[in-house]
Design a protein around this motif. Structure first.
Motif, PDB file in Angstrom:
ATOM      1  N   ARG A  75     -36.946 -41.350  54.912  1.00 11.68           N
ATOM      2  CA  ARG A  75     -35.971 -42.241  54.317  1.00 11.68           C
ATOM      3  C   ARG A  75     -36.382 -43.705  54.448  1.00 11.68           C
ATOM      4  N   PHE A  76     -37.172 -43.992  55.463  1.00 13.95           N
ATOM      5  CA  PHE A  76     -37.535 -45.385  55.732  1.00 13.95           C
ATOM      6  C   PHE A  76     -38.706 -45.849  54.876  1.00 13.95           C
ATOM      7  N   GLU A  77     -39.621 -44.928  54.567  1.00 16.78           N
ATOM      8  CA  GLU A  77     -40.814 -45.303  53.819  1.00 16.78           C
ATOM      9  C   GLU A  77     -40.508 -45.541  52.345  1.00 16.78           C
ATOM     10  N   PRO A  78     -40.741 -46.735  51.848  1.00 13.51           N
ATOM     11  CA  PRO A  78     -40.493 -47.034  50.440  1.00 13.51           C
ATOM     12  C   PRO A  78     -41.693 -46.660  49.583  1.00 13.51           C
ATOM     13  N   VAL A  79     -41.586 -46.933  48.296  1.00 12.84           N
ATOM     14  CA  VAL A  79     -42.635 -46.637  47.324  1.00 12.84           C
ATOM     15  C   VAL A  79     -43.173 -47.946  46.771  1.00 12.84           C
ATOM     16  N   ARG A  80     -44.492 -48.057  46.719  1.00 13.65           N
ATOM     17  CA  ARG A  80     -45.100 -49.263  46.161  1.00 13.65           C
ATOM     18  C   ARG A  80     -45.544 -48.991  44.720  1.00 13.65           C
ATOM     19  N   VAL A  81     -44.925 -49.703  43.791  1.00 15.79           N
ATOM     20  CA  VAL A  81     -45.348 -49.658  42.388  1.00 15.79           C
ATOM     21  C   VAL A  81     -46.295 -50.840  42.206  1.00 15.79           C
ATOM     22  N   HIS A  82     -47.578 -50.547  42.110  1.00 17.83           N
ATOM     23  CA  HIS A  82     -48.574 -51.604  42.071  1.00 17.83           C
ATOM     24  C   HIS A  82     -48.450 -52.426  40.785  1.00 17.83           C
ATOM     25  N   ALA A  83     -48.825 -53.686  40.878  1.00 20.61           N
ATOM     26  CA  ALA A  83     -48.759 -54.581  39.725  1.00 20.61           C
ATOM     27  C   ALA A  83     -49.448 -53.946  38.521  1.00 20.61           C
ATOM     28  N   GLY A  84     -48.753 -53.944  37.386  1.00 21.39           N
ATOM     29  CA  GLY A  84     -49.310 -53.393  36.163  1.00 21.39           C
ATOM     30  C   GLY A  84     -49.203 -51.890  36.019  1.00 21.39           C
ATOM     31  N   ALA A  85     -48.681 -51.200  37.034  1.00 17.78           N
ATOM     32  CA  ALA A  85     -48.674 -49.732  37.019  1.00 17.78           C
ATOM     33  C   ALA A  85     -47.816 -49.139  35.913  1.00 17.78           C
ATOM     34  N   LEU A  86     -46.795 -49.878  35.462  1.00 17.31           N
ATOM     35  CA  LEU A  86     -45.872 -49.332  34.468  1.00 17.31           C
ATOM     36  C   LEU A  86     -46.332 -49.604  33.036  1.00 17.31           C
ATOM     37  N   GLY A  87     -47.442 -50.325  32.898  1.00 17.27           N
ATOM     38  CA  GLY A  87     -47.941 -50.669  31.577  1.00 17.27           C
ATOM     39  C   GLY A  87     -47.428 -52.015  31.105  1.00 17.27           C
ATOM     40  N   GLY A  89     -48.488 -54.848  31.701  1.00 19.25           N
ATOM     41  CA  GLY A  89     -48.525 -55.859  32.759  1.00 19.25           C
ATOM     42  C   GLY A  89     -47.354 -55.815  33.707  1.00 19.25           C
ATOM     43  N   LEU A  90     -46.589 -54.738  33.689  1.00 19.33           N
ATOM     44  CA  LEU A  90     -45.404 -54.624  34.548  1.00 19.33           C
ATOM     45  C   LEU A  90     -45.628 -53.601  35.660  1.00 19.33           C
ATOM     46  N   PRO A  91     -45.073 -53.872  36.825  1.00 16.28           N
ATOM     47  CA  PRO A  91     -44.432 -55.125  37.222  1.00 16.28           C
ATOM     48  C   PRO A  91     -45.448 -56.247  37.341  1.00 16.28           C
ATOM     49  N   HIS A  92     -44.950 -57.490  37.318  1.00 16.98           N
ATOM     50  CA  HIS A  92     -45.854 -58.633  37.409  1.00 16.98           C
ATOM     51  C   HIS A  92     -46.553 -58.688  38.760  1.00 16.98           C
ATOM     52  N   SER A  93     -45.836 -58.292  39.803  1.00 20.02           N
ATOM     53  CA  SER A  93     -46.376 -58.189  41.157  1.00 20.02           C
ATOM     54  C   SER A  93     -45.916 -56.857  41.735  1.00 20.02           C
ATOM     55  N   ASP A  94     -46.514 -56.443  42.835  1.00 20.92           N
ATOM     56  CA  ASP A  94     -46.128 -55.161  43.433  1.00 20.92           C
ATOM     57  C   ASP A  94     -44.619 -55.112  43.651  1.00 20.92           C
ATOM     58  N   LEU A  95     -44.026 -53.996  43.268  1.00 20.08           N
ATOM     59  CA  LEU A  95     -42.596 -53.771  43.411  1.00 20.08           C
ATOM     60  C   LEU A  95     -42.418 -52.554  44.305  1.00 20.08           C
ATOM     61  N   VAL A  96     -41.576 -52.678  45.335  1.00 16.12           N
ATOM     62  CA  VAL A  96     -41.477 -51.586  46.302  1.00 16.12           C
ATOM     63  C   VAL A  96     -40.036 -51.136  46.497  1.00 16.12           C
ATOM     64  N   PRO A  97     -39.581 -50.202  45.676  1.00 16.57           N
ATOM     65  CA  PRO A  97     -38.272 -49.589  45.902  1.00 16.57           C
ATOM     66  C   PRO A  97     -38.424 -48.378  46.800  1.00 16.57           C
ATOM     67  N   THR A  98     -37.361 -47.963  47.463  1.00 15.74           N
ATOM     68  CA  THR A  98     -37.439 -46.696  48.176  1.00 15.74           C
ATOM     69  C   THR A  98     -37.136 -45.567  47.207  1.00 15.74           C
ATOM     70  N   THR A  99     -37.208 -44.372  47.685  1.00 17.83           N
ATOM     71  CA  THR A  99     -37.316 -43.209  46.815  1.00 17.83           C
ATOM     72  C   THR A  99     -36.187 -43.024  45.808  1.00 17.83           C
ATOM     73  N   ASP A 100     -34.955 -43.358  46.150  1.00 21.67           N
ATOM     74  CA  ASP A 100     -33.842 -43.072  45.244  1.00 21.67           C
ATOM     75  C   ASP A 100     -33.492 -44.205  44.295  1.00 21.67           C
ATOM     76  N   HIS A 101     -34.176 -45.331  44.395  1.00 21.60           N
ATOM     77  CA  HIS A 101     -33.896 -46.427  43.469  1.00 21.60           C
ATOM     78  C   HIS A 101     -34.581 -46.121  42.139  1.00 21.60           C
ATOM     79  N   THR A 102     -33.862 -46.256  41.034  1.00 25.22           N
ATOM     80  CA  THR A 102     -34.448 -45.864  39.761  1.00 25.22           C
ATOM     81  C   THR A 102     -35.026 -47.034  38.985  1.00 25.22           C
ATOM     82  N   LEU A 103     -36.129 -46.741  38.326  1.00 23.43           N
ATOM     83  CA  LEU A 103     -36.735 -47.612  37.335  1.00 23.43           C
ATOM     84  C   LEU A 103     -36.476 -46.977  35.972  1.00 23.43           C
ATOM     85  N   ILE A 104     -36.406 -47.791  34.948  1.00 20.37           N
ATOM     86  CA  ILE A 104     -36.090 -47.287  33.621  1.00 20.37           C
ATOM     87  C   ILE A 104     -37.363 -47.213  32.794  1.00 20.37           C
ATOM     88  N   LEU A 105     -37.750 -45.993  32.436  1.00 18.41           N
ATOM     89  CA  LEU A 105     -38.964 -45.753  31.660  1.00 18.41           C
ATOM     90  C   LEU A 105     -38.650 -44.837  30.493  1.00 18.41           C
TER      91      LEU A 105
END
Length: 209
Positions: A75-87, A89-105
Motif C-alpha cells: 500500500r505504501f509503494e507508489p507507481v512512477r509514470v516516467h516522463a513521456g510514458a503516456l505519449g 510528451g505526457l506527463p511532462h515530468s515523472d508522475l507518481v500516483p499510488t496504485t488506486d489513483h486513476t489516470l484517464i487514457l
C-alpha cells in the motif's frame, strides 16, 4: 527525497482506517489558468483547469501524512509514470500516483497499479521512500479530470471518508457533513489483465509509430 521531489504524486493510505485516499505528493504541478502550480500552494477558491479546458474552483485541499512503519509495502509503494510514458510528451515530468489513483487514457479511468510494465511505468521501492510523506488531495465541486504534470488524472471522489485526512476538522467547519460527489461515467479499470492490449503496447513503446 520523496516528500521533496517535485515530480512525485500519490495516493495515501489512512493508517487508522486502512483505506486509500486519492492525492498528490508535495510539488506535483497542477494546471491552472495562470500556469502550473505545486499542489501544496493551492487554496480553496483557486481555479484549476480540467482536461477539457474549463476552469473549476478548488473546494478543499485535504492533507495526509503517511508513515512507513505503519503502512504495508503493497500500500505504501507508489507507481512512477516516467516522463513521456503516456505519449505526446505526457506527463511532462515523472508522475507518481499510488496504485488506486486513476489516470484517464482513451476514455478509461485506469488505476496506476494496473499500468505498471517494468520499463516506462514502474514501482517506487519502499526502501527508497522517507519515513514520512505528506500528500495533498484536490477536491472540486464535481468529479473532474485535471492535469497533473500535464497528464489527465482524477480529482477526489468519495469512495472513502474524508475523516482520514489530518485537516478533516477544517472540512467539517467549512461544509458540515460530508457531501457525496457523483462519479464521472467512465469505465474504471483496476486490474492489469483488463487493460486493453493496445494501451499496454503504446505505454511500453512497442506500438508501431
Amino acid at each position: 527525497m520523496f516528500s521533496n521531489d517535485p515530480n512525485l504524486a500519490g495516493t495515501t493510505v489512512s493508517t487508522t482506517q486502512g483505506t486509500y485516499v486519492f492525492c498528490f505528493a508535495i510539488g506535483t504541478r497542477i494546471a491552472t489558468p495562470d500556469g502550473a502550480r505545486p499542489v501544496e500552494t493551492l487554496a480553496i477558491g483557486d481555479p484549476v483547469l480540467t482536461a477539457e479546458g474549463r476552469e473549476v474552483p478548488v473546494t478543499w485541499v485535504g492533507r495526509q501524512t503517511v508513515h512507513k512503519l505503519f503502512t504495508p509495502a503493497e500500500r505504501f509503494e507508489p507507481v512512477r509514470v516516467h516522463a513521456g510514458a503516456l505519449g505526446n510528451g505526457l506527463p511532462h515530468s515523472d508522475l507518481v500516483p499510488t496504485t488506486d489513483h486513476t489516470l484517464i487514457l482513451d476514455g478509461l479511468a485506469i488505476c496506476a497499479g494496473a499500468l505498471v510494465n517494468g520499463t516506462t511505468i514502474t514501482r517506487v521501492s519502499k526502501a527508497d521512500l522517507p519515513e514520512r510523506v505528506t500528500y495533498y488531495h484536490v477536491e472540486t465541486e464535481g468529479h473532474e479530470i485535471i492535469l497533473a504534470e500535464g497528464a489527465p488524472a482524477e480529482t477526489f471522489i468519495d469512495y472513502v471518508a474524508r475523516r482520514g485526512f489530518e485537516n478533516y476538522a477544517e472540512y467539517v467547519e467549512l461544509y458540515g457533513e460530508e457531501r457525496t460527489i457523483p462519479e464521472k461515467r467512465l469505465p474504471r479499470i483496476s486490474a492489469a489483465r483488463l487493460v486493453p492490449p493496445a494501451i499496454r503496447e503504446r505505454l511500453s513503446g512497442k506500438a508501431a509509430a
